[in-house]
Design an enzyme around this catalytic site. Structure first.
Site, PDB file in Angstrom:
ATOM      1  N   THR A  39       0.857  -1.192   0.000  1.00 41.79           N
ATOM      2  CA  THR A  39       0.000   0.000   0.000  1.00 41.79           C
ATOM      3  C   THR A  39       0.884   1.229   0.000  1.00 41.79           C
ATOM      4  O   THR A  39       2.084   1.132  -0.265  1.00 41.79           O
ATOM      5  CB  THR A  39      -1.004  -0.038   1.181  1.00 41.79           C
ATOM      6  OG1 THR A  39      -1.938   1.025   1.044  1.00 41.79           O
ATOM      7  CG2 THR A  39      -0.333   0.052   2.536  1.00 41.79           C
ATOM      8  N   ASN A  40       0.319   2.391   0.263  1.00 39.47           N
ATOM      9  CA  ASN A  40       1.093   3.637   0.333  1.00 39.47           C
ATOM     10  C   ASN A  40       0.432   4.556   1.357  1.00 39.47           C
ATOM     11  O   ASN A  40      -0.675   4.286   1.817  1.00 39.47           O
ATOM     12  CB  ASN A  40       1.193   4.276  -1.066  1.00 39.47           C
ATOM     13  CG  ASN A  40      -0.169   4.622  -1.618  1.00 39.47           C
ATOM     14  OD1 ASN A  40      -0.928   5.364  -1.006  1.00 39.47           O
ATOM     15  ND2 ASN A  40      -0.519   4.048  -2.769  1.00 39.47           N
ATOM     16  N   PRO A  41       1.109   5.659   1.737  1.00 39.33           N
ATOM     17  CA  PRO A  41       0.587   6.484   2.851  1.00 39.33           C
ATOM     18  C   PRO A  41      -0.478   7.512   2.458  1.00 39.33           C
ATOM     19  O   PRO A  41      -0.742   8.418   3.243  1.00 39.33           O
ATOM     20  CB  PRO A  41       1.841   7.196   3.385  1.00 39.33           C
ATOM     21  CG  PRO A  41       2.897   7.031   2.373  1.00 39.33           C
ATOM     22  CD  PRO A  41       2.425   6.140   1.284  1.00 39.33           C
TER      23      PRO A  41
ATOM     24  N   ALA B  37      -4.343   7.179  -4.940  1.00 34.97           N
ATOM     25  CA  ALA B  37      -2.969   6.701  -5.145  1.00 34.97           C
ATOM     26  C   ALA B  37      -3.069   5.183  -5.334  1.00 34.97           C
ATOM     27  O   ALA B  37      -2.917   4.401  -4.388  1.00 34.97           O
ATOM     28  CB  ALA B  37      -2.105   7.052  -3.951  1.00 34.97           C
TER      29      ALA B  37
END
Ligand code: C5P
Length: 408
Positions: free
Chosen positions: A220-222, A287
């Site tokens: 995943t990403n922030p 995102a």
């Protein structure tokens, strides 16, 4: 200042900014919450003048509002004390009248056209937007008298915010609670915002996606979803109908917006494609994680048996799929880059063909999770605008202003 165009774009936080608000407070136990509301309105840049009914002063002192708003708070005792006509002066110098809490008696009086105290006089005199936030016990809220008053108030063009359900001062549970502060603030902003996106169906994707490796691990990403929330809120306040497709985030989306929750990029692609033909504008802010594990296992991968290689497959590019459609909506892409912003953004524009691209620098604490953003707004003709650092709300407004221009 009563214009919709604030003088300083970089500090603009919404449609309350620089606007003159009369906060009317009537005598419900929820009157104590009006102090927090006054403070929140001031924090959003509003110039707040409070008018309390006689009953409200038994729950909370005018002095509290004077300290919080830096303006005099008025009561019936101020009527006919000065040289001018107070209710006329107050009404003339306001952009919005917001009454929170509004009691059954206040609703009934205004609905009947009574003008027998300072607050009802101000409403009678005022020709701009009026918002009422009822708060009372459930039986009173549901009574025929109150519901009739609400319908009548709506027929005058006044907006009434439905109360929340939950624990009440009496110890009962039910509808009649003053809604959360953010809901009241959005309601107030909605009364001031221009409705220049009315009739537009706006789809916003926001947040990250999650690509499971096994039941306890993921790629995943922030992304926090905040930019997408700002876009969704802005589009809604300006009259658009908003469809928010949201990956997993910690923050709560704006309360009044319809949300579809998704996990993976494939889920997001499905949700986008399902509604894309009923969409006029796609704001592809999510995102999306570009790769997913080839084999996501149903049981936890044990470290001992693992060969240290994670095989990945490319996720579909949702944005490119939409821009390749024969009948496509207006598409805004977002690009998060760690370097060479303009160069990489131009390449992305050529590759994915959005109608606008907002590119920003990320990494080293920039953008992800923050309340401000900065970047470049690129158009298909090769031109671009530099967007200096400002609240995401202000970035959202600027992007939607460009969308409007592009749709013409
Ligand atoms: O190529 P990049 O990921 O930087 O492009 C960003 C833009 O493309 C964003 O608008 C993002 O939402 C969209 N995107 C997408 N599907 C992907 C990856 C990105 O729609 N698989």
């Amino acid at each position: 200042m009563s214009s919709n165009s604030p003088s300083n774009e970089s500090t603009w936080t919404g449609y309350l900014h620089g606007r003159r608000v009369i906060l009317g407070v009537s005598g419900s136990i929820a009157a104590y919450k009006a102090a927090l509301l006054a403070r929140a309105l001031v924090a959003r840049g509003a110039d707040v003048t409070t008018v309390l009914t006689e009953a409200a002063t038994r729950f909370i002192a005018p002095l509290t509002f004077e300290a919080l708003t830096q303006n005099k708070a008025y009561t019936d005792a101020d009527l006919w004390t000065g040289p001018g006509v107070l209710h006329v002066e107050l009404a003339r110098n306001a952009d919005l009248v917001l009454i929170a809490p509004a009691t059954q008696d206040l609703l009934a009086r205004v609905a009947a056209g009574r003008a027998n105290d300072l607050l009802s006089l101000v409403v009678a005199e005022f020709s701009g937007p009026v918002g009422l936030c009822p708060a009372m016990h459930t039986a009173m809220w549901e009574s025929r008298a109150t519901q009739d008053a609400v319908h009548r108030l709506q027929s005058f063009g006044y907006q009434v915010l439905a109360p929340d359900s939950g624990p009440l001062a009496s110890g009962d549970e039910g509808s009649g609670r003053l809604p959360e502060m953010q809901v009241i603030l959005d309601f107030a902003e909605g009364l001031l915002a221009p409705k220049d996106l009315a009739g537009l169906r706006v789809m916003v994707t926001a947040g990250p996606t999650r690509e499971p490796i096994d039941p306890v691990r993921m790629l995943t990403n922030p992304s926090s979803g905040k930019m997408g929330f700002a876009l969704a809120r802005e589009a809604y306040l300006r009259g658009g109908s908003v469809n928010l497709i949201l990956g997993p985030v910690h923050d709560q989306p704006p309360a009044f917006i319809e949300v579809k929750h998704v996990q993976t990029a494939l889920d997001m692609a499905d949700a986008v494609n399902r509604d894309i033909h009923e969409t006029d504008v796609l704001l592809m802010c999510a995102a999306v994680v570009d790769f997913a594990p080839v084999n996501s296992t149903d049981t936890k991968i044990e470290k001992d048996g693992f060969d240290d290689v994670l095989r990945l497959k490319r996720n579909p590019d949702i944005l490119s799929g939409v821009t390749a459609m024969e009948k496509r909506p207006f598409v805004v892409g977002f690009a998060a880059q760690t370097d060479l912003l303009l160069e990489k953004a131009r390449k992305k524009m050529q590759k994915k063909h959005p109608d606008l691209l907002f590119a920003n620098l990320v990494g080293r604490g920039r953008v992800f999770g923050r309340d401000v953003a900065a970047g470049l707004l690129l158009r298909p003709d090769g031109s671009h605008t530099e967007v200096t650092v400002r609240p995401k709300r202000a970035v959202a407004r600027l992007i939607l202003d460009e969308v409007k221009k592009g749709l013409k």
